[in-house]
Design a protein around this motif. Structure first.
Motif, mmCIF file in Angstrom:
data_model
loop_
_atom_site.group_PDB
_atom_site.id
_atom_site.type_symbol
_atom_site.label_atom_id
_atom_site.label_comp_id
_atom_site.label_asym_id
_atom_site.label_seq_id
_atom_site.Cartn_x
_atom_site.Cartn_y
_atom_site.Cartn_z
ATOM 1 N N GLY B 104 6.555 -7.659 -4.774
ATOM 2 C CA GLY B 104 6.861 -8.532 -3.641
ATOM 3 C C GLY B 104 7.529 -7.778 -2.511
ATOM 4 N N MET B 105 8.447 -6.884 -2.878
ATOM 5 C CA MET B 105 9.160 -6.104 -1.861
ATOM 6 C C MET B 105 8.186 -5.249 -1.061
ATOM 7 S SD MET B 105 12.497 -6.200 -1.520
ATOM 8 C CE MET B 105 13.839 -7.015 -2.397
ATOM 9 N N ILE B 106 7.269 -4.625 -1.767
ATOM 10 C CA ILE B 106 6.314 -3.747 -1.086
ATOM 11 C C ILE B 106 5.408 -4.566 -0.173
ATOM 12 C CG2 ILE B 106 4.288 -2.272 -1.471
ATOM 13 C CD1 ILE B 106 5.777 -1.048 -3.867
ATOM 14 N N MET B 107 4.920 -5.687 -0.677
ATOM 15 C CA MET B 107 4.021 -6.501 0.157
ATOM 16 C C MET B 107 4.752 -7.016 1.391
ATOM 17 S SD MET B 107 1.377 -5.996 -1.615
ATOM 18 C CE MET B 107 0.116 -6.849 -0.686
ATOM 19 N N GLN B 108 5.986 -7.425 1.212
ATOM 20 C CA GLN B 108 6.761 -7.924 2.344
ATOM 21 C C GLN B 108 7.085 -6.791 3.323
ATOM 22 O OE1 GLN B 108 7.223 -10.764 3.425
ATOM 23 N NE2 GLN B 108 8.803 -10.428 4.992
ATOM 24 N N SER B 109 7.369 -5.614 2.793
ATOM 25 C CA SER B 109 7.697 -4.480 3.655
ATOM 26 C C SER B 109 6.509 -4.099 4.533
ATOM 27 C CB SER B 109 8.109 -3.267 2.811
ATOM 28 O OG SER B 109 9.237 -3.574 2.037
ATOM 29 N N ILE B 110 5.320 -4.167 3.950
ATOM 30 C CA ILE B 110 4.129 -3.822 4.735
ATOM 31 C C ILE B 110 3.970 -4.807 5.887
ATOM 32 C CG2 ILE B 110 1.601 -3.694 4.655
ATOM 33 C CD1 ILE B 110 1.916 -2.695 1.737
ATOM 34 N N ASP B 111 4.207 -6.073 5.581
ATOM 35 C CA ASP B 111 4.101 -7.102 6.610
ATOM 36 C C ASP B 111 5.143 -6.875 7.705
ATOM 37 O OD1 ASP B 111 2.733 -9.663 7.230
ATOM 38 O OD2 ASP B 111 4.798 -10.406 7.241
ATOM 39 N N LEU B 112 6.338 -6.532 7.257
ATOM 40 C CA LEU B 112 7.431 -6.270 8.199
ATOM 41 C C LEU B 112 7.083 -5.116 9.132
ATOM 42 C CD1 LEU B 112 11.038 -5.880 6.818
ATOM 43 C CD2 LEU B 112 10.229 -4.332 8.539
ATOM 44 N N LEU B 113 6.506 -4.076 8.563
ATOM 45 C CA LEU B 113 6.169 -2.909 9.377
ATOM 46 C C LEU B 113 4.996 -3.193 10.317
ATOM 47 C CD1 LEU B 113 6.627 -0.039 6.773
ATOM 48 C CD2 LEU B 113 8.110 -0.605 8.710
ATOM 49 N N ALA B 114 4.168 -4.141 9.936
ATOM 50 C CA ALA B 114 3.068 -4.506 10.833
ATOM 51 C C ALA B 114 3.626 -5.178 12.078
ATOM 52 C CB ALA B 114 2.100 -5.435 10.103
ATOM 53 N N ASP B 115 4.686 -5.959 11.885
ATOM 54 C CA ASP B 115 5.316 -6.637 13.022
ATOM 55 C C ASP B 115 6.188 -5.690 13.833
ATOM 56 O OD1 ASP B 115 4.181 -8.960 12.282
ATOM 57 O OD2 ASP B 115 5.973 -9.835 11.352
ATOM 58 N N ASN B 116 6.829 -4.786 13.123
ATOM 59 C CA ASN B 116 7.791 -3.904 13.779
ATOM 60 C C ASN B 116 7.655 -2.513 13.179
ATOM 61 O OD1 ASN B 116 9.962 -2.526 14.763
ATOM 62 N ND2 ASN B 116 11.511 -4.047 14.168
ATOM 63 N N PRO B 117 6.879 -1.675 13.822
ATOM 64 C CA PRO B 117 6.542 -0.371 13.218
ATOM 65 C C PRO B 117 7.725 0.587 13.099
ATOM 66 C CG PRO B 117 5.114 -0.872 15.094
ATOM 67 C CD PRO B 117 6.191 -1.886 15.102
ATOM 68 N N SER B 118 8.785 0.366 13.852
ATOM 69 C CA SER B 118 9.930 1.253 13.626
ATOM 70 C C SER B 118 11.242 0.466 13.619
ATOM 71 C CB SER B 118 9.974 2.384 14.654
ATOM 72 O OG SER B 118 9.998 1.838 15.949
ATOM 73 N N PRO B 119 11.430 -0.270 12.549
ATOM 74 C CA PRO B 119 12.604 -1.135 12.470
ATOM 75 C C PRO B 119 13.876 -0.323 12.222
ATOM 76 C CG PRO B 119 11.407 -1.189 10.403
ATOM 77 C CD PRO B 119 10.614 -0.324 11.324
ATOM 78 N N ASP B 120 14.981 -0.779 12.808
ATOM 79 C CA ASP B 120 16.259 -0.148 12.445
ATOM 80 C C ASP B 120 16.744 -0.784 11.146
ATOM 81 O OD1 ASP B 120 17.260 -2.633 13.100
ATOM 82 O OD2 ASP B 120 18.308 -1.958 14.914
ATOM 83 N N GLU B 121 17.880 -0.291 10.654
ATOM 84 C CA GLU B 121 18.353 -0.763 9.349
ATOM 85 C C GLU B 121 18.494 -2.279 9.329
ATOM 86 O OE1 GLU B 121 21.942 0.989 7.693
ATOM 87 O OE2 GLU B 121 22.214 -0.777 6.435
ATOM 88 N N GLN B 122 19.108 -2.821 10.351
ATOM 89 C CA GLN B 122 19.357 -4.263 10.361
ATOM 90 C C GLN B 122 18.050 -5.040 10.349
ATOM 91 O OE1 GLN B 122 22.267 -5.209 9.657
ATOM 92 N NE2 GLN B 122 21.696 -7.384 9.671
ATOM 93 N N ALA B 123 17.062 -4.550 11.090
ATOM 94 C CA ALA B 123 15.774 -5.247 11.137
ATOM 95 C C ALA B 123 15.108 -5.245 9.764
ATOM 96 C CB ALA B 123 14.870 -4.598 12.176
ATOM 97 N N VAL B 124 15.260 -4.144 9.032
ATOM 98 C CA VAL B 124 14.679 -4.111 7.688
ATOM 99 C C VAL B 124 15.408 -5.095 6.800
ATOM 100 C CG1 VAL B 124 14.237 -2.712 5.641
ATOM 101 C CG2 VAL B 124 13.943 -1.713 7.911
ATOM 102 N N ARG B 125 16.741 -5.059 6.872
ATOM 103 C CA ARG B 125 17.516 -5.960 6.020
ATOM 104 C C ARG B 125 17.134 -7.409 6.298
ATOM 105 N NH1 ARG B 125 21.536 -3.846 2.923
ATOM 106 N NH2 ARG B 125 22.007 -1.651 3.263
#
Ligand code: FES
Ligand code: FES
Lengths: 813, 180
Positions: B104-125
């Motif tokens: 789940g974490m990996i699938m969500q992370s991929i989605d997150l990176l699609a929206d924001n290709p270079s997120p800072d720490e807070q954006a990832v959290r």
């Protein structure tokens, strides 16, 4: 055969385990499907304490797909089966029978009442609604003091009391120190505090699950358990099944944290139903069931008295605990608070010490081990007391600790609670932590914020902890009346092609044993890391073991691996000498090679393994095998320690806590894999911080768990936690050949008091000297604004925690 | 009800009960047991998959809602034996321990990176707020996601997961329970 020259131990190897876990090629128990398998669903009691007048299962039996419905009386007509408790802490301990499914009476909300067997999990679930149970309510016993009151109703009438046991240690009586009453009478300063250790849910991410196949040659049970070996023996004893007819497999297990150290009634139920029906069964719980029915952790009231001189020298400590067992005794539940007896004195030289713990029954989910088990509670108590004493004396809290702790040149040191700490260096860890933290700078900022009445106040919390882990020397467990030893087993198989199989009795569920054990064996045998396979968690391949808990795997199981490797080399030496026509005494072994001293003649251990396999030409009387096994019983616990520093900002207008900085320097001895160690620290910290700020299992007045889902029980998300600064000092343990100590529980044990101390420190000038955990914004605000000495309450609000009353980001989950 | 769903590049036509959750369909009928169930209140995110390229909690989507859609699970991420950069980053950064939350974490992370290709720490959290992990304390997960971002520039999105020859998928249907 390549020799690995650079030592593997100490290398930050990436984990072998990951390959399948990141690809979804996993083997969770719930993934298992067997031919003809049927599904079990458990009906759980909605009442916390009630007589069962009648259970009508007739309608449920008519539901589509339903094969059978059983009650407790159906599965155990004689009422002869009781779930095991392996830790009778006193000879007169009261131990009620815990049936497989409730019989006659339910004692907590969530207790199993009946089981449906159906062709699909959905059909089993559907049929639960058709079971009609007639309850007659009994008075619900909740709260430690209520349960112990003179006229309290009883959880178990037949026991005549709600008191499970009273366990005491007194240094005056034991001869390990003075008389605490005298110390208190003669003290210049005496401080008393009452602290509450709220109840927590271990909340491993994989719900519990169990599959039983009665058609296999051995009755085979897969279970999401930490303890396959103990489960096998206990299942045999509980049901009278011959032990050699059971095989238990813990396949991939999704976390445990102590929560999967149990012999579950549902496991026993699954064994019974599978045998009755002669076909495979599967039981997988829902998260809501986990929350209500899997054991909880902590739940103590601590009354602490500390005696000291004005200069800060501690002269005595008296600890009086009440610990909530819940409705029944878990596998090791009664012993959990008792482990704390050895840890309240912590790293300090305390001349007089008294510990007494009263275990109590209530109509709640049972409590048992949860990460740290007894030691976080103790560490919290003493580290909070040290801060309170420092405030009372007007001393810097670190200075007070330093005044009392054991100096590095005083090891080995025998404590007032009779443990001998083999090694440690509290000064070194503290110095490093203070630097990383910028203690002085933050103290200055704290003073400035106070000065200008900043709405956001800053507090600094300290926790200088140690813990006993690597459970455990068998003789010590014996002296504590524990129902097993504390050894561990390992075996090494040298395969004909030079590859190696390592068998361990440790049972990993996220710890990374496959990687770490490979590193150890690689160094011991000089075999490449990649050529080693670690087998665990199946009583057929790994036939002997005491499993994984109490940060014991490396310090006990890892050493067993070393001992087995030493035996392999001993056996190989005889054959190598024969192969090279020299005397054994002329051989040196290093980097996977036997070399004849003073020559360049050598032979690799793989060649020796092949020679043993061929067995065409072996010395007389030598068996054709290098395979070896060892059982290692540790001579002492291991004592990791560390200094944890937390800076917390408290918004006095909203009560919100923000962790500004968290620094910890831990000393876990020699490190096999620094990456894995750091991961353990992170996860441990998260759980300890979560206890301080977010989590609490809350029951309403009828005994219903109101924080019974992940929507209500605030497991922190990534957004709720800060990044941690972790570092290490390395003082090797002197009691094992690798110099290692345990690491699994350290972070959880140390961090809770660091956080609470920081928050209290931030608002102490408002007259606050305690806030009950979890430190929800509401409680913190209330403390600040009422100047209440000890704010908090019985914890009436579910999910009061989470520093996420944060208008900009909303709730966390 | 009969549904047709493409899961990790293979198209399946199956009869499902109207109430069947997508996660149960995937696990029990398609055999995609890499996707797991961690809760019953849509809080844990362990069940996260991609539905037409966007992350959803598959415990809060009905199988019938996935009719005609393309589902990617953790098992369908690797291409020709090559791990997806986020999978690789989870390994490289020790972002998993027991591994139960990991799919789940990996699938969500991929989605997150699609929206924001270079997120800072807070954006990832914040982007992973709906996914719970009990083992790691999240620090290495955050590190892994940012590390993956570095390796994936200019961004991995739904395109990165399209099965060859099946790129022209439908738009996300109106399904509930997104992981966003
Ligand atoms: S299973 Fe927990 S969110 Fe889907
Ligand atoms: S790795 Fe175990 S829950 Fe995340």
């Amino acid at each position: 055969m390549t020799a690995t020259m650079e030592p593997e131990v100490g290398k930050g190897r990436l984990r072998k385990e990951d390959a399948r876990l990141i690809a979804g090629r996993t083997r969770w128990t719930d993934n298992i499907t067997l031919p003809g398998m049927v599904h079990l669903a458990v009906l759980r009691s909605t009442a916390a304490h009630a007589k069962i007048v009648n259970i009508d299962t007739s309608a449920a039996k008519e539901m589509p797909g339903v094969i059978a419905v059983y009650t407790g009386d159906d599965l155990d007509p004689e009422g002869a089966i009781g779930m095991p408790c392996a830790w009778p802490i006193t000879p007169d301990m009261k131990s009620p029978r815990r049936p497989v499914l409730a019989q006659g009476k339910v004692n907590f909300a969530g207790e199993g009442v009946a089981v449906v067997v159906a062709r699909s999990a959905g059909e089993a679930e559907d049929a639960l609604a058709e079971i009609d149970v007639d309850y007659e309510d009994l008075p619900v016993v909740l709260g430690l003091e209520n349960a112990l009151a003179e006229d309290a109703p009883l959880v178990h009438e037949e026991l005549g009391t709600n008191r499970n046991a009273l366990w005491k240690f007194d240094s005056g009586e034991a001869g390990s120190g003075g008389d605490v009453e005298q110390a208190i009478n003669e003290a210049e300063v005496v401080l008393k505090r009452r602290f509450r250790q709220q109840r927590l849910v271990p909340a491993f991410m994989e719900p519990r699950s169990c599959v039983v196949d009665p058609t296999a040659p051995q009755l085979t049970m897969w279970s999401a358990t930490q303890i396959p070996h103990i489960l096998k023996t206990m299942s045999a004893l509980t049901l009278g099944i011959p032990e050699h007819k059971i095989r238990v497999i813990a396949p991939d297990v999704g976390g445990g944290f102590g929560g999967k150290i149990a012999v579950l009634p549902e496991e026993i139920m699954s064994l019974l139903v599978a045998q009755k029906l002669g076909r495979p069964v599967k039981w997988t719980e829902s998260r809501s069931e986990t929350m209500a029915a899997a054991h909880h952790g902590r739940d103590q009231i601590q009354d602490l008295t500390i005696a000291a001189k004005r200069d800060g020298t501690v002269t005595g400590l008296k600890v009086e605990l009440m610990a909530d067992m819940g409705a029944y005794l878990g596998l090791v539940g009664p012993g959990v608070p008792i482990l704390g007896a050895f840890m309240f004195n912590a790293i300090y030289k305390i001349p007089a010490y008294h510990f007494a713990c009263t275990n109590v029954f209530t109509n709640t989910t049972l409590t048992d081990a949860y990460r740290g088990a007894g030691r976080p509670e103790a560490t919290f108590g003493i580290e909070r007391m040290m801060d309170e004493l420092a405030a009372e004396l007007g001393m810097d809290p670190m200075e007070l600790r330093e005044k009392n702790w054991i100096k590095h040149d005083e090891f080995p040191y025998t404590t007032v609670s009779t443990l001998t700490y083999d090694s440690g260096n509290y000064e070194a860890a503290t110095e490093k932590a203070m630097q990383l933290f910028d203690y002085e700078g933050l103290r200055r900022e704290q003073a400035e914020r106070r000065e200008r009445n900043d709405p956001v106040q800053l507090g600094i919390g300290i926790s200088t902890f140690t813990e006993m882990c690597g459970l455990a020397p068998s003789r010590v467990l014996g002296s504590l009346d524990y129902g097993a030893g504390g050894w561990e087993h390992a075996a090494i198989r040298m395969l004909p092609t030079g590859k190696v199989e390592v068998i361990t009795g440790s049972s990993a569920h996220g710890q990374g044993h496959e990687t770490a054990w490979s590193q150890i064996v690689s160094d011991q045998l000089g075999v490449p890391f990649e050529d080693i396979e670690v087998l665990h968690g199946d009583t057929q391949s790994s036939h002997k073991g005491l499993d994984t808990y109490g940060s014991r795997s490396l310090a006990v199981g890892g050493i067993a691996v070393v001992k087995a490797a030493e035996k392999v080399i001993e056996k190989a030496k005889k054959i190598a000498a024969h192969m090279m026509e020299c005397s054994e005494d002329d051989l040196e072994f290093s980097g996977g090679k036997f070399t004849v001293k003073g020559t360049d003649k050598s032979t690799g251990i793989g060649d020796v393994a092949f020679a043993a396999f061929m067995a065409h030409d072996l010395p007389d009387g030598v068996e054709p095998s290098l395979d070896s096994e060892a059982v290692y019983d540790p001579e002492n616990f291991s004592f990791p320690h560390g200094t944890h520093l937390c800076a917390a900002e408290v918004d006095t207008e909203t009560g919100r806590v923000r962790l500004r900085k968290y620094v910890c320097v831990d000393d876990v001895g020699k490190v096999v894999n620094p990456i894995i160690v750091e991961g353990q620290m992170h996860g441990g910290l998260a759980q300890g911080i979560a206890q301080a700020l977010f989590e609490e299992a809350v029951f309403d007045e009828s005994g219903t768990l109101t924080s019974g889902t992940f929507a209500d029980y605030l497991l922190p998300s990534a957004a709720d936690l800060p990044s941690f600064t972790t570092d290490r000092t390395e003082t090797p343990s002197t009691t094992n050949p690798l110099g290692v100590k345990g690491v699994g529980e350290a972070g959880t044990i140390a961090s809770t008091p660091a956080v609470v101390n920081a928050v209290v420190d931030a608002v102490r000038h408002f007259g606050v000297n305690d806030i009950e955990m979890p430190l929800s914004p509401m409680r913190v605000w209330k403390a600040v604004h009422s100047g209440e000495k000890a704010a908090g309450g019985p914890g009436a609000e579910a999910g009061g925690g989470l520093g996420s009353i944060d208008a900009t980001h909303g709730g966390a989950q | 009800m009969r549904i047709t769903v493409t899961v990790d590049g293979t198209t399946y036509t199956d009869d499902v009960e109207p109430r069947t959750l997508l996660v149960h369909y995937l696990r029990e009928q398609v055999g995609k047991v890499g996707t797991v169930v961690g809760c019953d209140t849509s809080n844990c995110g362990a069940c996260t998959v991609h539905l037409d390229g966007h992350s959803v909690k598959s415990c809060s989507v009905l199988a019938v809602q996935a009719d005609g859609c393309e589902v990617t699970t953790i098992e369908g991420l690797a291409r020709d034996g090559q791990l997806h950069p986020v999978q690789q980053a989870f390994h490289d950064n020790h972002a998993l321990q027991c591994g139960f939350c990991t799919p789940g974490m990996i699938m969500q992370s991929i989605d997150l990176l699609a929206d924001n290709p270079s997120p800072d720490e807070q954006a990832v959290r914040e982007g992973l707020e709906g996914n719970l992990c009990r083992c790691t304390g999240y620090q290495n997960i955050v590190r892994a996601v940012r590390d993956a971002a570095d390796h994936m520039r200019p961004g991995a999105g739904p395109e990165a997961e399209r099965v060859a020859g099946d790129a022209g998928s439908r738009a996300a249907s109106s399904v509930g329970g997104g992981g966003e």
